[in-house]
Design an enzyme around this catalytic site. Structure first.
Site, short mmCIF file in Angstrom:
data_model
loop_
_atom_site.label_atom_id
_atom_site.label_comp_id
_atom_site.label_asym_id
_atom_site.label_seq_id
_atom_site.Cartn_x
_atom_site.Cartn_y
_atom_site.Cartn_z
N GLU A 198 0.82 -1.21 0.00
CA GLU A 198 0.00 0.00 0.00
C GLU A 198 0.86 1.26 0.00
O GLU A 198 0.52 2.24 -0.67
CB GLU A 198 -0.95 0.00 1.21
CG GLU A 198 -2.09 -1.00 1.11
CD GLU A 198 -3.04 -0.71 -0.03
OE1 GLU A 198 -3.07 0.44 -0.54
OE2 GLU A 198 -3.79 -1.62 -0.43
N CYS A 232 -18.44 -0.11 -19.47
CA CYS A 232 -19.67 -0.28 -18.69
C CYS A 232 -20.33 -1.63 -18.93
O CYS A 232 -20.98 -2.18 -18.04
CB CYS A 232 -20.65 0.84 -19.00
SG CYS A 232 -20.08 2.48 -18.46
N CYS A 252 -19.21 -4.21 -16.37
CA CYS A 252 -19.28 -3.84 -14.95
C CYS A 252 -20.26 -4.75 -14.20
O CYS A 252 -21.41 -4.91 -14.63
CB CYS A 252 -19.71 -2.39 -14.81
SG CYS A 252 -19.77 -1.84 -13.09
N CYS A 274 -26.02 1.24 -11.61
CA CYS A 274 -25.29 2.50 -11.84
C CYS A 274 -26.18 3.56 -12.47
O CYS A 274 -26.90 3.30 -13.45
CB CYS A 274 -24.08 2.23 -12.72
SG CYS A 274 -23.06 3.69 -12.98
#
Length: 368
Positions: A45, A205, A208, A214
């Site tokens: 991270e 999209c 997705c 969405c």
């Protein structure tokens, strides 16, 4: 899509189903219900801040080879860590990495604390990193939100809040769809989706897993989210940087102060970086005198200008080259003489590598 029509439980369910089948295999991850090593999660991270997964992978593996445990990293010389970090940029991360390893080893016996609150007290760990470590390594139900997750949330809910001021409101929406269980897998799933599907430009999209939930799918508006405040123009600063070489081919360098930009890194001395043309003769003279005396140096002219961009400003450095008359006339604890054909063995920031390339261009003496 209004919040009262939104099926909040379906969102994390569909995200996790997608992750179980499509999540990336990364060296710091554990899948199949196993918890990842907190040391691995923390290391990755910190490296991933401002850096891509593709770049980080080899660095992560190199660090684990050099320092398999947080104890090994804590006891390593800082210069070794900075040298291994070279190329990842933002060197304050490397200094804090080393400092944090020391705290975890000396204060916690080599075991990372498992709460956001305790993790936030460690050097170099901010709200996102603390939440990510707590969720991924310890399965705490934390709201993890980075740029990828922020983008997904803004698009799914069609949030009009403008970044950066709107981040608290965006996080509130993210909290509503963060699951109590498997929050670490959920966060990593959203990172993967943001990287490969819900991209900043040309989002895919059709692929997705939450497209049916969405608000902006197939609307042509996805790229408009998240909304961002207009960027301020970056100022341009300038300075003169000096390359002082002795008869043995050694170059004068100094270590920057620990705090601030490029803190703790080696540099070729320069005048102050200011928003004006390159330093005046008087300012250059003051610098040379602080380094041992202008009268000890033979002015050999200039090298091509070096340009570099930091997060908040552009910088132009004009390298001036000098030869030293008396090899022992410059002595100071904060200055070092380094053989120019060994500069590549030091953790030089990218800016200083550019200076070296400018001065040595055409000499084929150094590959930086």
């Amino acid at each position: 899509m209004t919040s009262h029509n939104f099926e909040y439980s379906r969102f994390p369910e569909q995200i996790l189903q997608w992750y179980d089948q499509n999540g990336r295999e990364l060296p710091w991850r554990q899948k199949g219900g196993q918890y990842a090593d907190p040391y691995h999660v923390w290391l990755s991270e910190i490296m991933l801040q401002q850096t891509t997964v593709a770049t980080v992978t080899s660095y992560f593996e190199k660090f684990l080879h050099n320092w398999p445990t947080v104890r090994d990293l804590a006891l390593a010389p800082l210069d070794d860590v900075l040298t291994a970090w070279a190329g990842l940029g933002y060197y304050a991360r490397a200094r804090n990495l080393h400092k944090c390893a020391g705290v975890v080893w000396h204060k916690y016996g080599g075991e990372f604390p498992n709460t956001e609150e305790a993790l936030l007290d460690l050097p170099g760990i901010g709200p996102y990193t603390a939440a990510a470590i707590a969720a991924i390594a310890f399965d705490k139900p934390c709201v993890v939100i980075d740029g990828n997750i922020e983008r997904i949330i803004c698009r799914v809910f069609q949030l009009e809040e403008t970044l950066p001021a709107g981040r608290p409101a965006i996080k509130n929406h993210a909290a509503k769809v963060t699951p109590i269980e498997r929050s670490g897998d959920y966060a990593q799933a959203l990172m993967d989706i943001g990287s490969s599907i819900c991209r900043p430009k040309r989002p895919d999209c059709a692929s997705c897993p939450v497209g049916d939930l969405c608000s902006v799918k197939d609307s042509g508006l996805a790229e408009h989210y998240p909304k961002k405040a207009p960027k301020k123009a970056k100022p341009t600063k300038g300075a003169v940087v000096v390359w002082i070489e002795d008869a043995d081919g050694r170059v004068l360098m100094r270590r920057r102060e620990e705090k601030g930009l490029l803190g703790g890194m080696m540099e070729f001395p320069s005048t102050e970086w200011t928003e004006k043309a390159h330093a005046s003769p008087a300012e250059l003279g003051d610098l040379l005198n602080s380094l041992g005396g202008e009268d000890q140096l033979n002015d050999c002219g200039s090298a091509p200008e070096v340009k570099h961009t930091f997060t908040h400003f552009h910088l132009k450095l004009l390298p001036r080259i000098y030869r030293l008359y008396e090899r022992d006339s410059i002595q100071s604890n904060h200055l070092s003489w380094i053989e120019k054909d060994k500069l590549d063995q030091f953790a030089l920031p990218t800016l200083m590598k550019k200076v070296a390339r400018s001065v040595l261009s055409g000499q084929n003496e150094l590959k930086l």
